[in-house]
Design an enzyme around this catalytic site. Structure first.
Site, short mmCIF file in Angstrom:
data_model
loop_
_atom_site.label_atom_id
_atom_site.label_comp_id
_atom_site.label_asym_id
_atom_site.label_seq_id
_atom_site.Cartn_x
_atom_site.Cartn_y
_atom_site.Cartn_z
N HIS A 303 46.78 21.66 39.00
CA HIS A 303 47.87 23.05 39.30
C HIS A 303 48.28 22.32 40.63
O HIS A 303 48.23 21.73 41.34
CB HIS A 303 47.02 23.79 38.86
CG HIS A 303 46.97 25.26 39.85
ND1 HIS A 303 47.93 26.29 38.91
CD2 HIS A 303 47.98 25.64 41.21
CE1 HIS A 303 48.01 27.14 39.53
NE2 HIS A 303 48.38 26.49 41.39
N HIS A 346 41.04 26.96 48.34
CA HIS A 346 42.08 26.35 48.60
C HIS A 346 41.48 26.60 50.62
O HIS A 346 40.76 27.71 50.88
CB HIS A 346 43.40 26.58 48.91
CG HIS A 346 44.59 25.80 49.66
ND1 HIS A 346 45.52 26.35 49.62
CD2 HIS A 346 44.36 24.80 50.42
CE1 HIS A 346 46.36 25.36 50.35
NE2 HIS A 346 45.78 24.08 50.25
N GLU A 352 49.52 32.62 54.91
CA GLU A 352 49.31 33.24 53.86
C GLU A 352 49.56 34.23 53.89
O GLU A 352 48.47 34.99 53.91
CB GLU A 352 49.24 32.04 52.37
CG GLU A 352 49.01 30.64 52.56
CD GLU A 352 47.76 30.15 51.14
OE1 GLU A 352 47.64 31.21 50.21
OE2 GLU A 352 47.50 28.69 51.06
N HIS A 376 45.71 35.72 54.25
CA HIS A 376 44.88 34.51 54.34
C HIS A 376 45.35 32.88 55.71
O HIS A 376 46.09 32.32 55.08
CB HIS A 376 44.39 33.49 53.33
CG HIS A 376 44.12 34.54 51.82
ND1 HIS A 376 44.23 34.46 50.47
CD2 HIS A 376 43.43 35.37 51.73
CE1 HIS A 376 43.67 34.88 49.74
NE2 HIS A 376 43.13 35.82 50.42
N HIS A 382 40.10 30.61 50.63
CA HIS A 382 40.93 31.55 49.82
C HIS A 382 41.12 30.92 48.34
O HIS A 382 40.37 29.81 47.82
CB HIS A 382 41.72 32.18 49.84
CG HIS A 382 42.84 31.40 50.02
ND1 HIS A 382 42.30 29.95 51.78
CD2 HIS A 382 44.15 30.80 49.26
CE1 HIS A 382 44.42 29.58 51.27
NE2 HIS A 382 44.92 29.69 50.61
#
Length: 465
Positions: A303, A346, A352, A376, A382
């Site tokens: 990803h 992560h 974020e 976050h 998260h």
């Protein structure tokens, strides 16, 4: 052009004209010949206009970074009464974040969409700070606001002396009149209103809500493309800048509302501030249609990092480190093989803040709704919720190509650690059960361990299964 004694702002035409480009040196005139030729400030400007410069950077900033525009107006903006603190006080705007007005928390936070207020509320009164870091006084930092309004602004204009506004409408179009001209901004588009520009927000569709990122001490720019090459992501040609439009109207008691150090001040004047007949320069408001973004994605495995979807960035002095990035998660194809396709779990040195304009978000099966938000912060874990993880694993390695459609999520990402305002922490729209979306994640760990005596035993987790 509108020339009257006194009147409400006229409706926007169905098709507004724009100029295209990002960082260009633009020019526009509502009356032919209104721009001076060969110089910026002649002794007498055409049509008896006043020349006024608005500077977005210091005079001595490097030329490639220098931003300024020249406005040619019926009356200069200095023609107003003294500024006074606004009464009643707003109370929910912050531009200097410290222990007296905000709190630090590493907890994952999520908010449900706010409801439209019952009382008449315009853009200014409906604007409130959620979180931020740094200080507009020190010219370094950011603030993230949200807004919800049900009426147009009447007999007043707003500007922020603190920083640039990046507005992301989620519901309801915005008709925004600026000193450079008019912009229609629909959900799925964004608009940047640079520091110091005066503007009015009208609501042609009724109630509207959305998100605002405000940056202190710098301006947004397009991210470098690196090995992507010369094309991709947000193209310069797709950014739209207004053309000159003015109104020559007597407006007794007209109010300028200025945000200065997070506080609101007002000054009275007797004319419309939108009296700029012509202008030129590179310090301008602009908008962008997110559907024109050209996303890139992995085509074989793993990803990609979300930075690949950066639309705009506000850099710091450290290469590759952003004061604030504006990142989107648009419709796109997922084709990676043998890969967990949703965003990975992560912990990030960046913080974020996420919002959702429409549709759903691929990492959250439930709870993250259009008009809602999540935060976050630095090094707070998260990732996908339980339902998303289990559904993805159940598909196995045979999942074919899949197109994510009908979605537009976004992220404001910053290197600074945000502090959260008390009204955001105490909001009735706070989702206090947010953490529950991960509690159901169970261990899938299973293996056989060889003990020192040579016997094979299943590990504790496998036994519990």
């Amino acid at each position: 052009m509108e020339t009257k004694t006194s009147a409400a702002r006229p409706a926007f035409p169905e098709e507004l004209k724009y100029q295209s480009g990002f960082g260009n040196d633009f020019s526009s005139e509502a009356i032919d010949g209104a721009l001076p030729l060969g110089q910026n400030s002649p002794l007498v400007c055409p049509y008896g206009l006043y020349a006024e410069q608005i500077s977005g950077t210091s005079f001595t900033s490097p030329r490639k970074l220098n931003q300024r525009s020249w406005l040619y107006r019926v009356k200069p903006s200095v023609t107003h009464e003294p500024f006074r603190p606004r009464v009643p006080k707003h109370g929910k705007l912050v531009s200097e974040f410290n222990e007296s007005n905000s709190s630090a928390t590493p907890t994952q936070l999520r908010w449900k969409p706010a409801e439209v207020p019952e009382s008449p509320t315009d853009f200014v009164d409906g604007l409130y700070t959620v979180c931020g870091a740094g200080s507009s006084y020190l010219r370094h930092g950011f603030a993230i606001h949200m807004y919800i309004a049900n009426k147009s602004m009447d007999d007043c204009a707003f500007c922020s002396a603190d920083g640039d506004f990046l507005i992301v409408p989620q519901e309801g179009r915005l008709w925004i009149t600026t000193e450079c001209g008019r912009l229609q901004v629909s959900p799925g588009e964004v608009v940047v209103l640079p520091q110091g520009f005066r503007f009015v927000v009208d609501l042609p569709d009724g109630p509207s809500r959305g998100y605002v990122a405000e940056i202190f001490g710098t301006h947004f720019q397009l991210p470098d493309l690196g090995p992507i090459g010369a094309n991709g992501l947000a193209a310069s040609r797709d950014f739209l800048v207004p053309v000159a439009w003015f109104e020559h109207i007597t407006r007794p008691g007209y109010t300028i509302v200025q945000k200065f150090g997070g506080e609101l001040f007002t000054a009275k004047q007797d004319f419309s501030p939108f009296n700029v007949v012509a202008w030129h320069g590179n310090y301008v408001p602009y908008k962008y249609d997110l559907s024109k973004f050209c996303p890139y994605n992995t085509v074989l495995m793993d990803h990609g990092d979300p930075s690949i979807n950066t639309v705009l960035t506000a850099p710091t002095d450290r290469p590759g480190v952003a004061l604030l990035d504006f990142v989107i998660f648009p419709p796109r194809w997922l084709v990676a093989e043998h890969t967990f396709r949703p965003p990975y779990y992560h912990r990030n040195c960046m913080s974020e803040f996420m919002g959702l304009i429409y549709g759903g978000y691929e990492a959250k099966a439930d709870g993250f709704l259009p008009g809602g938000a999540s935060l976050h912060s630095c090094m707070t874990p998260h990732g996908p919720d339980t339902k998303t993880y289990e559904a993805t694993i159940a598909l196995g390695n045979e999942a074919g190509p899949r197109r994510i459609s009908n979605t537009m999520a976004f992220m404001f990402e910053s290197c600074l650690m945000p502090r959260v305002c008390p009204w955001a922490l105490e909001s009735p729209y706070m989702d206090h059960d947010y953490y529950q979306c991960w509690i159901g994640l169970k261990s899938h760990f299973a293996c056989e361990i060889v003990c020192e005596d040579g016997q094979d035993v299943e590990n504790e987790h496998a036994e519990k299964k």
